[in-house]
Motif scaffolding. Structure first.
Motif, mmCIF file in Angstrom:
data_model
loop_
_atom_site.group_PDB
_atom_site.id
_atom_site.type_symbol
_atom_site.label_atom_id
_atom_site.label_comp_id
_atom_site.label_asym_id
_atom_site.label_seq_id
_atom_site.Cartn_x
_atom_site.Cartn_y
_atom_site.Cartn_z
ATOM 1 N N THR A 1 45.124 50.009 42.446
ATOM 2 C CA THR A 1 44.228 48.994 41.885
ATOM 3 C C THR A 1 42.922 49.646 41.446
ATOM 4 O O THR A 1 42.361 50.471 42.157
ATOM 5 C CB THR A 1 43.966 47.912 42.942
ATOM 6 O OG1 THR A 1 45.216 47.310 43.267
ATOM 7 C CG2 THR A 1 43.021 46.838 42.422
ATOM 8 N N LEU B 1 48.618 37.328 36.454
ATOM 9 C CA LEU B 1 47.832 38.489 36.879
ATOM 10 C C LEU B 1 47.754 39.580 35.812
ATOM 11 O O LEU B 1 47.040 40.558 35.974
ATOM 12 C CB LEU B 1 48.446 39.093 38.150
ATOM 13 C CG LEU B 1 48.424 38.192 39.383
ATOM 14 C CD1 LEU B 1 49.310 38.777 40.480
ATOM 15 C CD2 LEU B 1 46.993 38.037 39.889
ATOM 16 N N ALA C 1 48.352 47.951 42.380
ATOM 17 C CA ALA C 1 48.512 46.989 41.293
ATOM 18 C C ALA C 1 49.984 46.939 40.892
ATOM 19 O O ALA C 1 50.523 45.891 40.573
ATOM 20 C CB ALA C 1 47.645 47.395 40.111
ATOM 21 N N PRO D 1 43.686 40.858 35.939
ATOM 22 C CA PRO D 1 43.415 42.013 36.807
ATOM 23 C C PRO D 1 44.205 43.252 36.403
ATOM 24 O O PRO D 1 43.784 44.364 36.689
ATOM 25 C CB PRO D 1 43.862 41.551 38.195
ATOM 26 C CG PRO D 1 44.073 40.086 38.111
ATOM 27 C CD PRO D 1 44.284 39.731 36.674
ATOM 28 N N SER E 1 39.287 45.679 36.064
ATOM 29 C CA SER E 1 40.724 45.606 35.789
ATOM 30 C C SER E 1 41.417 46.919 36.135
ATOM 31 O O SER E 1 40.781 47.958 36.292
ATOM 32 C CB SER E 1 40.978 45.297 34.310
ATOM 33 O OG SER E 1 40.590 43.984 34.020
ATOM 34 N N ARG F 1 47.273 44.656 47.925
ATOM 35 C CA ARG F 1 46.059 44.662 47.109
ATOM 36 C C ARG F 1 45.747 46.055 46.593
ATOM 37 O O ARG F 1 45.213 46.220 45.518
ATOM 38 C CB ARG F 1 44.876 44.127 47.916
ATOM 39 C CG ARG F 1 44.768 42.622 47.906
ATOM 40 C CD ARG F 1 43.399 42.167 48.359
ATOM 41 N NE ARG F 1 43.029 42.708 49.655
ATOM 42 C CZ ARG F 1 43.414 42.157 50.807
ATOM 43 N NH1 ARG F 1 44.149 41.086 50.808
ATOM 44 N NH2 ARG F 1 43.041 42.682 51.948
#
Ligand code: ATP
Ligand code: MG
Length: 341
Positions: free
Chosen positions: A40, A89, A15, A166, A197, A12
């Motif tokens: 991310t 995604l 990204a 995302p 995002s 997580r």
């Protein structure tokens, strides 16, 4: 924390995690062992000149092209083994708008929405919201062939956001845009991040990476030649760049050694122009350098201190210039050309 949950949190946090990505087109190795880690929620800039391999790398990350070696994971999902999950995604905005010319802006966005499975009313609502968000409401009914380049670019970005992915890949989102439109795009990209995002953006503009990116990878000939935060990159390159030409070519080496000693940096010599280039963190050091050069008896033909252009970033990182034209401007440079001692 157990091994298992640790692995979960890692996927997580990143990204994008790519290692050793390679892509060959015939005997041309377009991407030559690229590693990337994109946190991310961040904006990550991939900076490089024409032909560096930016688009090819993005296409592999976006499952549009199969890597010849290496691997990439998007939020922990392998781009080759789990392309369907990865595609859900991500959003990809290409260098060229991929929408229908004869249809209006609204119609284009509605088609995208319908393809993604939205109902008719919802698709129209979404299109209206996005056109508003991108300042295109007034042009909603206009066919795309009557759009300016900047409007197209914004519509293209809007289209890629319908799914609210995302992770968004933006391939040179502002190349060729006027400064005002470029600024609007930058604001939009910042808003994407605020909305949660992650953005990977390729650019030829050092300033763009500087404005937007939390971290930057500089790529050249398919390889990552520098990676870090904007500040790290700048301090490795120097905020300014010193360029120096000596009167007597035989003194080049002595001049270069003196430059390196005084500035405490690595310099490079461009053979064709008989020019020494070195990063310069503090332009005040020029005085020290001039004194040191006089002490060792080096006569200068030319000396200038400039803010780094993309070309100079490449020159100081790779030891050679960007082969294609430099996109960055050195309009703000402090020129001291022609100074002779
Ligand atoms: N589909 C293809 N077939 C053959 N060669 C390709 C293909 N796509 C890219 N290349 C080659 O791969 C190299 C890298 O190209 P790429 O488009 O990735 O560069 P880039 O960094 O995106 O450049 P630009 O800034 O011009 O968009 C170039 O030498 C290019 O000619
Ligand atoms: Mg490209």
């Amino acid at each position: 924390m157990s091994q298992h949950s640790q692995a979960g949190s890692q996927s997580r946090d990143w990204a994008i995690e790519a290692r050793g990505l390679v892509k060959d087109f015939g005997d041309n190795r377009a991407v030559d062992g690229v590693d990337l880690q994109v946190a991310t929620g961040s904006i990550y800039g991939v900076l490089g000149p024409n032909g560096a391999g930016k688009t090819t790398a993005v296409r592999m990350l976006a499952t549009l092209l199969k890597p010849d070696a290496g691997y990439a994971r998007i939020f922990g999902h392998d781009v080759v083994k789990e392309p369907q999950i990865v595609r859900q995604l991500i959003g990809v905005t290409g260098q060229y708008a991929s929408v229908d010319e004869s249809l209006s802006a609204t119609e284009n966005l509605v088609i995208f929405s319908r393809l993604l499975g939205l109902g008719r009313a919802e698709a129209y609502r979404k299109a209206a919201d996005l056109l508003e968000e991108f300042g295109l409401s007034e042009a909603a009914k206009r066919p795309l062939k009557k759009f300016s380049g900047g409007m197209r670019r914004r519509l293209d970005l809007a289209a890629s956001l319908i799914a609210q992915p995302p992770l968004i890949f933006l391939d040179e989102p502002t190349t060729g845009l006027d400064p005002r439109t470029r600024n609007q795009m930058w604001d939009t990209i910042r808003r994407l991040i605020k909305a949660g995002s992650t953005v990977l953006l390729t650019t030829q503009y050092l300033e763009e990476a500087d404005q937007l990116a939390d971290r930057i990878a500089v790529i050249d000939h398919g390889r990552v030649v520098a990676e870090g935060t904007v500040d790290e990159l700048k301090s490795s390159v120097g905020t300014s760049s010193l360029q120096l030409r000596v009167q007597n070519p035989l003194q080049m080496e002595l001049a270069r050694q003196t430059v390196e000693q005084v500035l405490g940096v690595k310099s490079s010599i461009s053979a064709e122009a008989a020019k020494i280039t070195a990063p310069m963190g503090n332009a005040d050091r020029v005085t020290d350098l001039l004194i040191a050069l006089r002490e060792v008896g080096v006569s200068l033909a030319e000396l200038s201190v400039q803010k780094p252009t993309l070309d100079e970033v490449f020159l100081s990182i790779t030891g050679h210039g960007a082969t294609e034209q430099s996109a960055s401007s050195s309009a703000q440079s402090i020129q001291m050309e022609g100074q002779t001692i």
